[in-house]
Write a protein that holds these residues in place. Structure first.
Motif, PDB file in Angstrom:
ATOM      1  N   ARG A  50    -122.133   6.800  91.374  1.00 41.99           N
ATOM      2  CA  ARG A  50    -121.892   6.206  90.063  1.00 41.99           C
ATOM      3  C   ARG A  50    -122.868   6.829  89.073  1.00 41.99           C
ATOM      4  O   ARG A  50    -124.005   7.134  89.420  1.00 41.99           O
ATOM      5  CB  ARG A  50    -122.108   4.694  90.144  1.00 41.99           C
ATOM      6  CG  ARG A  50    -121.816   3.924  88.877  1.00 41.99           C
ATOM      7  CD  ARG A  50    -122.087   2.440  89.076  1.00 41.99           C
ATOM      8  NE  ARG A  50    -121.989   1.705  87.821  1.00 41.99           N
ATOM      9  CZ  ARG A  50    -122.676   0.614  87.534  1.00 41.99           C
ATOM     10  NH1 ARG A  50    -123.517   0.095  88.425  1.00 41.99           N
ATOM     11  NH2 ARG A  50    -122.539   0.004  86.370  1.00 41.99           N
ATOM     12  N   PHE A  51    -122.455   7.026  87.846  1.00 44.52           N
ATOM     13  CA  PHE A  51    -123.308   7.614  86.814  1.00 44.52           C
ATOM     14  C   PHE A  51    -123.694   6.508  85.841  1.00 44.52           C
ATOM     15  O   PHE A  51    -122.935   6.142  84.957  1.00 44.52           O
ATOM     16  CB  PHE A  51    -122.562   8.737  86.091  1.00 44.52           C
ATOM     17  CG  PHE A  51    -123.444   9.646  85.267  1.00 44.52           C
ATOM     18  CD1 PHE A  51    -124.419   9.142  84.431  1.00 44.52           C
ATOM     19  CD2 PHE A  51    -123.283  11.023  85.340  1.00 44.52           C
ATOM     20  CE1 PHE A  51    -125.222   9.977  83.671  1.00 44.52           C
ATOM     21  CE2 PHE A  51    -124.076  11.882  84.590  1.00 44.52           C
ATOM     22  CZ  PHE A  51    -125.053  11.362  83.756  1.00 44.52           C
ATOM     23  N   VAL A  52    -124.903   5.950  86.009  1.00 43.91           N
ATOM     24  CA  VAL A  52    -125.404   4.862  85.180  1.00 43.91           C
ATOM     25  C   VAL A  52    -126.540   5.395  84.319  1.00 43.91           C
ATOM     26  O   VAL A  52    -127.477   6.018  84.830  1.00 43.91           O
ATOM     27  CB  VAL A  52    -125.905   3.685  86.044  1.00 43.91           C
ATOM     28  CG1 VAL A  52    -126.373   2.537  85.165  1.00 43.91           C
ATOM     29  CG2 VAL A  52    -124.809   3.220  86.977  1.00 43.91           C
ATOM     30  N   TRP A  53    -126.496   5.130  83.022  1.00 49.37           N
ATOM     31  CA  TRP A  53    -127.488   5.675  82.106  1.00 49.37           C
ATOM     32  C   TRP A  53    -128.788   4.878  82.062  1.00 49.37           C
ATOM     33  O   TRP A  53    -129.799   5.385  81.570  1.00 49.37           O
ATOM     34  CB  TRP A  53    -126.908   5.784  80.698  1.00 49.37           C
ATOM     35  CG  TRP A  53    -125.990   6.957  80.533  1.00 49.37           C
ATOM     36  CD1 TRP A  53    -124.632   6.927  80.407  1.00 49.37           C
ATOM     37  CD2 TRP A  53    -126.366   8.332  80.500  1.00 49.37           C
ATOM     38  NE1 TRP A  53    -124.137   8.206  80.294  1.00 49.37           N
ATOM     39  CE2 TRP A  53    -125.177   9.087  80.350  1.00 49.37           C
ATOM     40  CE3 TRP A  53    -127.584   9.014  80.587  1.00 49.37           C
ATOM     41  CZ2 TRP A  53    -125.184  10.485  80.274  1.00 49.37           C
ATOM     42  CZ3 TRP A  53    -127.589  10.394  80.514  1.00 49.37           C
ATOM     43  CH2 TRP A  53    -126.402  11.118  80.356  1.00 49.37           C
ATOM     44  N   GLY A  54    -128.791   3.633  82.549  1.00 50.61           N
ATOM     45  CA  GLY A  54    -130.011   2.841  82.508  1.00 50.61           C
ATOM     46  C   GLY A  54    -129.798   1.449  83.040  1.00 50.61           C
ATOM     47  O   GLY A  54    -128.698   1.106  83.514  1.00 50.61           O
ATOM     48  N   GLU A  60    -121.186   6.264  82.617  1.00 49.10           N
ATOM     49  CA  GLU A  60    -120.643   7.464  81.987  1.00 49.10           C
ATOM     50  C   GLU A  60    -119.124   7.479  82.016  1.00 49.10           C
ATOM     51  O   GLU A  60    -118.486   8.021  81.108  1.00 49.10           O
ATOM     52  CB  GLU A  60    -121.206   8.717  82.661  1.00 49.10           C
ATOM     53  CG  GLU A  60    -120.628  10.030  82.173  1.00 49.10           C
ATOM     54  CD  GLU A  60    -120.835  10.311  80.686  1.00 49.10           C
ATOM     55  OE1 GLU A  60    -120.159  11.215  80.165  1.00 49.10           O
ATOM     56  OE2 GLU A  60    -121.671   9.628  80.040  1.00 49.10           O
ATOM     57  N   ALA A  61    -118.524   6.861  83.018  1.00 50.03           N
ATOM     58  CA  ALA A  61    -117.063   6.804  83.077  1.00 50.03           C
ATOM     59  C   ALA A  61    -116.497   6.104  81.851  1.00 50.03           C
ATOM     60  O   ALA A  61    -115.390   6.411  81.399  1.00 50.03           O
ATOM     61  CB  ALA A  61    -116.625   6.076  84.350  1.00 50.03           C
ATOM     62  N   GLU A  62    -117.264   5.172  81.297  1.00 51.79           N
ATOM     63  CA  GLU A  62    -116.853   4.447  80.094  1.00 51.79           C
ATOM     64  C   GLU A  62    -117.382   5.110  78.826  1.00 51.79           C
ATOM     65  O   GLU A  62    -116.665   5.237  77.825  1.00 51.79           O
ATOM     66  CB  GLU A  62    -117.377   3.008  80.169  1.00 51.79           C
ATOM     67  CG  GLU A  62    -117.209   2.201  78.898  1.00 51.79           C
ATOM     68  CD  GLU A  62    -117.978   0.891  78.948  1.00 51.79           C
ATOM     69  OE1 GLU A  62    -118.113   0.252  77.884  1.00 51.79           O
ATOM     70  OE2 GLU A  62    -118.448   0.513  80.042  1.00 51.79           O
ATOM     71  N   ALA A  63    -118.641   5.561  78.860  1.00 49.68           N
ATOM     72  CA  ALA A  63    -119.292   6.054  77.644  1.00 49.68           C
ATOM     73  C   ALA A  63    -118.849   7.462  77.265  1.00 49.68           C
ATOM     74  O   ALA A  63    -118.798   7.802  76.075  1.00 49.68           O
ATOM     75  CB  ALA A  63    -120.804   6.018  77.832  1.00 49.68           C
ATOM     76  N   ALA A  64    -118.580   8.324  78.253  1.00 48.21           N
ATOM     77  CA  ALA A  64    -118.140   9.706  78.030  1.00 48.21           C
ATOM     78  C   ALA A  64    -119.082  10.465  77.096  1.00 48.21           C
ATOM     79  O   ALA A  64    -118.643  11.202  76.212  1.00 48.21           O
ATOM     80  CB  ALA A  64    -116.713   9.724  77.476  1.00 48.21           C
ATOM     81  N   CYS A  87    -125.720  10.399  90.128  1.00 52.33           N
ATOM     82  CA  CYS A  87    -124.952  10.877  88.968  1.00 52.33           C
ATOM     83  C   CYS A  87    -124.252  12.194  89.290  1.00 52.33           C
ATOM     84  O   CYS A  87    -123.084  12.394  88.933  1.00 52.33           O
ATOM     85  CB  CYS A  87    -125.868  11.042  87.765  1.00 52.33           C
ATOM     86  SG  CYS A  87    -126.682   9.520  87.217  1.00 52.33           S
ATOM     87  N   ALA A  88    -124.966  13.090  89.959  1.00 47.31           N
ATOM     88  CA  ALA A  88    -124.371  14.378  90.319  1.00 47.31           C
ATOM     89  C   ALA A  88    -123.172  14.180  91.239  1.00 47.31           C
ATOM     90  O   ALA A  88    -122.171  14.900  91.144  1.00 47.31           O
ATOM     91  CB  ALA A  88    -125.424  15.269  90.992  1.00 47.31           C
ATOM     92  N   ARG A  89    -123.266  13.197  92.123  1.00 49.44           N
ATOM     93  CA  ARG A  89    -122.164  12.927  93.055  1.00 49.44           C
ATOM     94  C   ARG A  89    -120.932  12.435  92.289  1.00 49.44           C
ATOM     95  O   ARG A  89    -119.795  12.792  92.626  1.00 49.44           O
ATOM     96  CB  ARG A  89    -122.623  11.901  94.092  1.00 49.44           C
ATOM     97  CG  ARG A  89    -122.033  12.099  95.477  1.00 49.44           C
ATOM     98  CD  ARG A  89    -122.779  11.264  96.501  1.00 49.44           C
ATOM     99  NE  ARG A  89    -124.056  11.869  96.831  1.00 49.44           N
ATOM    100  CZ  ARG A  89    -125.241  11.346  96.538  1.00 49.44           C
ATOM    101  NH1 ARG A  89    -125.323  10.181  95.916  1.00 49.44           N
ATOM    102  NH2 ARG A  89    -126.342  11.975  96.860  1.00 49.44           N
ATOM    103  N   TRP A  90    -121.138  11.620  91.262  1.00 50.71           N
ATOM    104  CA  TRP A  90    -120.020  11.162  90.429  1.00 50.71           C
ATOM    105  C   TRP A  90    -119.400  12.362  89.704  1.00 50.71           C
ATOM    106  O   TRP A  90    -118.168  12.478  89.617  1.00 50.71           O
ATOM    107  CB  TRP A  90    -120.492  10.114  89.429  1.00 50.71           C
ATOM    108  CG  TRP A  90    -119.389   9.637  88.533  1.00 50.71           C
ATOM    109  CD1 TRP A  90    -118.493   8.645  88.782  1.00 50.71           C
ATOM    110  CD2 TRP A  90    -119.045  10.153  87.220  1.00 50.71           C
ATOM    111  NE1 TRP A  90    -117.621   8.506  87.729  1.00 50.71           N
ATOM    112  CE2 TRP A  90    -117.928   9.417  86.767  1.00 50.71           C
ATOM    113  CE3 TRP A  90    -119.583  11.152  86.417  1.00 50.71           C
ATOM    114  CZ2 TRP A  90    -117.348   9.660  85.526  1.00 50.71           C
ATOM    115  CZ3 TRP A  90    -118.992  11.396  85.175  1.00 50.71           C
ATOM    116  CH2 TRP A  90    -117.887  10.652  84.751  1.00 50.71           C
ATOM    117  N   LEU A  91    -120.242  13.255  89.206  1.00 51.64           N
ATOM    118  CA  LEU A  91    -119.738  14.434  88.511  1.00 51.64           C
ATOM    119  C   LEU A  91    -118.895  15.294  89.448  1.00 51.64           C
ATOM    120  O   LEU A  91    -117.849  15.812  89.055  1.00 51.64           O
ATOM    121  CB  LEU A  91    -120.906  15.246  87.950  1.00 51.64           C
ATOM    122  CG  LEU A  91    -121.663  14.596  86.788  1.00 51.64           C
ATOM    123  CD1 LEU A  91    -122.985  15.322  86.544  1.00 51.64           C
ATOM    124  CD2 LEU A  91    -120.816  14.585  85.525  1.00 51.64           C
TER     125      LEU A  91
END
Length: 272
Positions: A50-54, A60-64, A87-91
């Motif tokens: 999952r890519f979470v900014w904080g 990131e899936a929502e924020a783009a 995050c890299a795994r989500w990418l």
């Protein structure tokens, strides 16, 4: 400031100068010692891919913020301060070609534990990226490296060097206003206790005076000037609001504080 310590000693907290070299040594040691506890405590929230900014949980899936999700396919992306490479795994799942870089050997071992090396991992300092010029289309960092370095412009210039023209650099840090408040999740963390303009680093040091944890404060204006000095244009500054679904406390972050003051700042930058 994210602080979680081993029980074997209680470091002395102070405010004093810390060089780039001392900060780097402290960060490597702190994350190597605390990676296991960090992943145990926060792994479920962060997820494996999952890519979470904080701590607010902005996804990131929502924020783009890196661009539309469908545009990431086939891009070379560098994650700096990747930790266990969530995050890299989500990418990678979006079809990108990520590389996860971190200073901490133990954090990268957790990345190997999760995916067995599916995502390429690099152990290196963000101020001396071991890549050729123009190697990546995008670069990102979710609370990685930037808050812990004495010379962020050096890091930004390195990021610019390894990005291709038009490349985007997105990074999140503790919101600078948080430095004026105690690092407490409850009501005691709601009263100003220090000058927002005091840039003296926060340092935890052992009994010999050697730093074991260092975090550097820059005002919001400082961060903008650093971005420009690093060769980027700032195209957006995101201050995530605390969502109703998020009931967790994470260090000094909490629903109480998150509904009143920002906890995270995300800088969206582009290289000309």
């Amino acid at each position: 400031m994210i602080q979680e310590y081993e029980a074997e000693y209680e470091p002395e907290a102070t405010r004093r100068d810390a060089s780039d070299a001392e900060s780097s040594r402290a960060s490597r040691g702190w994350w190597d010692r605390n990676a296991d506890e960090y992943q145990t405590d926060h792994g479920a929230f962060l997820g494996d891919d999952r890519f979470v900014w904080g701590p607010e949980g902005l996804d990131e899936a929502e924020a783009a913020l890196l661009g539309p999700v469908e545009s990431l396919k086939g891009l070379d992306i560098l994650e700096i301060g990747a930790g266990a490479a969530q995050c890299a795994r989500w990418l990678a799942a979006q079809g990108a070609r990520p590389v996860a870089l971190d200073l901490s050997h133990r954090q990268l071992q957790h990345a190997l534990r999760i995916d067995g090396g599916a995502v390429p991992l690099v152990e290196a300092d963000a101020g001396a990226l071991p890549f050729a010029d123009g190697s990546f289309d995008l670069a990102c960092s979710a609370y990685g490296a930037v808050p812990f370095v004495a010379d962020p412009v050096r890091v930004f210039r390195e990021v610019r060097r390894v990005l291709r023209p038009g490349g985007r650099w997105v990074f999140s840090v503790t919101h600078p206003i948080r430095w004026a408040f105690p690092d407490e999740p409850g009501p005691e963390g709601l009263s100003v206790a220090a000058s927002y303009f005091d840039r003296t680093p926060y340092v935890e040091q052992d009994e010999t005076g050697h730093a074991v944890y260092v975090e550097h404060h820059r005002t919001l204006g400082d961060r903008v000037r650093d971005v420009v000095a690093g060769g980027f244009r700032l195209v957006d500054l995101v201050e995530p609001e605390w969502p109703a679904w998020n009931t967790q406390e994470w260090g000094g972050w909490s629903p109480l504080r998150g509904n009143l003051i920002p906890g995270t700042a995300i800088f969206v930058c582009e290289r000309d």
